[in-house]
Design a protein around this motif. Structure first.
Motif, short mmCIF file in Angstrom:
data_model
loop_
_atom_site.label_atom_id
_atom_site.label_comp_id
_atom_site.label_asym_id
_atom_site.label_seq_id
_atom_site.Cartn_x
_atom_site.Cartn_y
_atom_site.Cartn_z
N PRO A 257 92.28 -28.12 21.78
CA PRO A 257 92.66 -29.10 22.60
C PRO A 257 93.23 -29.05 24.49
CG PRO A 257 93.88 -27.74 20.66
CD PRO A 257 92.62 -27.00 20.54
N LEU A 258 93.09 -27.97 24.66
CA LEU A 258 93.36 -27.96 26.14
C LEU A 258 92.20 -29.19 26.88
CD1 LEU A 258 94.74 -25.54 27.74
CD2 LEU A 258 92.56 -24.45 27.84
N ALA A 259 91.82 -29.09 26.34
CA ALA A 259 90.61 -30.32 27.36
C ALA A 259 91.48 -31.95 26.88
CB ALA A 259 89.70 -30.65 26.49
N LEU A 260 92.34 -31.72 26.04
CA LEU A 260 93.41 -33.00 26.30
C LEU A 260 94.17 -33.24 27.40
CD1 LEU A 260 94.13 -33.20 21.86
CD2 LEU A 260 92.48 -35.02 23.66
N VAL B 114 98.71 -24.38 29.83
CA VAL B 114 99.19 -25.99 30.09
C VAL B 114 99.18 -26.42 31.91
CG1 VAL B 114 100.41 -27.23 29.16
CG2 VAL B 114 100.10 -25.78 27.90
N LYS B 115 100.20 -25.51 31.99
CA LYS B 115 100.93 -25.53 33.66
C LYS B 115 99.68 -26.05 34.17
CE LYS B 115 104.05 -24.24 36.81
NZ LYS B 115 104.19 -23.08 38.04
N ALA B 116 99.04 -25.22 34.46
CA ALA B 116 97.34 -24.89 35.57
C ALA B 116 96.84 -26.38 35.31
CB ALA B 116 96.60 -23.88 34.96
N ARG B 117 97.14 -27.22 34.24
CA ARG B 117 95.98 -28.01 33.86
C ARG B 117 96.95 -29.59 34.02
NH1 ARG B 117 94.28 -23.84 32.00
NH2 ARG B 117 92.26 -23.73 32.48
#
Ligand code: F6R
Length: 373
Positions: free
Chosen positions: A270-273, A300-303
């Motif tokens: 899910p990180l890809a989302l 999550v923040k880094a993305r």
């Protein structure tokens, strides 16, 4: 009948402190849980139980998932949880001395009822008298209560909104009483621990009231969802099923596509989302898993994901980040935490639905009681 409330769902969210009081009434003392409240056969049955198998659908299934964590962690009793529509169409191997726990607000859910009938049939055919069943329902005299060995009612009162709120909360209360009773009868729970659980349950109505006081803050945050089509909920431990429950509620009443993941699974897909447009809701109580969760949130923040964090008043996730944070609650324990944090998610989902302008009490395509499969 609605009084000051715009919707039944809102009314029912605010009825939860009372629903918990009513569900505990006569079943608990200052420091003890009354095993006899499960009925005359309970003590004898509970003595022989070697494993628990919980069967339910939807929100009731999520209550079962929370219970699995509690059962294994607090009293060391093996516990599995399954959705009724899967259980009934596979060929399960059922061990003797399994206690089946059927959870259903309506007591009329077709799949859950069929699963119970199948269990009763299996017991007969295989001559396994140690297989027993307990129905946890909100409706007295419902089909599910008639066909089980034991019945325990959640005293949530009538729930009109299609989305389940107070029935989920009271199911968890009953499941905590079950856990304590099993632990007590099987001597898997110390007196101190029992007294702590009883005390925590008694504090629960107040903890819920405190959570409800965050409504305005949560309403402000809900603005963020005005133009959203997707959302991701993250939690670890018992907060994973609570994340699932938040995602279900958001889908149901706001029609926003939502998914829930155990935070540790983030990297596995899910990180890809995640990008600047993706709202990520994290349920972050102060517990043993908080540090692990925090590092997931950094990813999550880094993305650039938009974080909404529900955290303990004593936590400091907000100081490290630019996330939106609800300083939710404090002094919650192993049992009270999932129940309390879920209240905050109910409020969030309700206010997002208001912004989206959906029919909150009667979401499209859904029925309150699913009597066909
Ligand atoms: C979600 C919801 C449904 C029900 C499910 C089971 O808000 O209400 O997912 O939880 O249909 O219903 P019961 O508990 O009546 O068996």
């Amino acid at each position: 009948e609605l009084g000051e409330h715009r919707h039944y769902m809102h009314k029912e969210i605010f009825e939860q402190p009372q629903a918990v009081i009513d569900t505990l009434e006569g079943r608990i003392t200052q420091d003890q849980v009354l095993v006899s409240s499960f009925g005359p056969k309970a003590e004898q049955i509970f003595k022989t139980v070697e494993q628990i198998h919980i069967i339910a659908c939807g929100t009731s299934y999520h209550a079962g998932m929370v219970t699995k964590y509690w059962m294994e962690d607090i009293i060391g009793l093996p516990c599995q949880v399954e959705v009724a529509s899967e259980f009934r169409y596979r060929n399960p191997v059922i061990l003797d001395n399994t206690l089946f726990v059927m959870i259903s607000q309506s007591g009329e859910t077709a799949d859950t009822l069929a699963a119970l009938h199948q269990i009763n049939h299996y017991r007969k055919v295989h001559d396994l008298d140690g297989i027993t069943s307990l129905s946890i329902c909100n409706v007295a005299e419902s089909s599910l209560t008639r066909d089980a060995d034991m019945t325990y009612l959640t005293h949530a009162g009538p729930e009109i909104g299609v989305a389940s709120t107070k029935s989920f909360t009271t199911q968890l209360v009953v499941l905590a009483l079950l856990l304590t009773s099993l632990g007590k009868v099987q001597k898997r729970l110390s007196k101190e621990r029992e007294s702590m659980i009883a005390g925590g349950l008694q504090k629960l109505p107040n903890l819920i009231r405190m959570a409800l006081e965050h409504e305005e803050e949560i309403r402000d945050i809900s603005q963020l969802f005005a133009d959203k089509q997707h959302a991701l909920f993250l939690g670890r431990g018992t907060m994973f099923p609570i994340a699932l429950e938040g995602a279900l509620k958001l889908k149901e009443i706001s029609y926003i596509h939502a998914e829930a993941y155990p935070a540790g699974e983030l990297k596995h897909g899910p990180l890809a989302l995640i990008d600047e447009t993706m709202p990520v809701i994290a349920i972050a109580p102060l517990d043993d898993l908080l540090e692990k969760l925090k590092s997931n949130l950094q990813e999550v923040k880094a993305r650039g994901g938009q974080m909404i964090v529900f955290e303990d008043e004593r936590s400091d996730i907000s100081s490290e980040t630019s996330f939106k944070v609800v300083k939710a609650t404090t002094n919650v324990g192993r049992i009270t935490a999932p129940i309390t944090y879920n209240i905050l998610l109910q409020l969030l989902c309700y206010h997002v639905a208001l912004i989206k302008g959906t029919d909150v009490d009667q979401p499209r395509n859904l029925a309150k009681s699913v009597t066909v499969e």
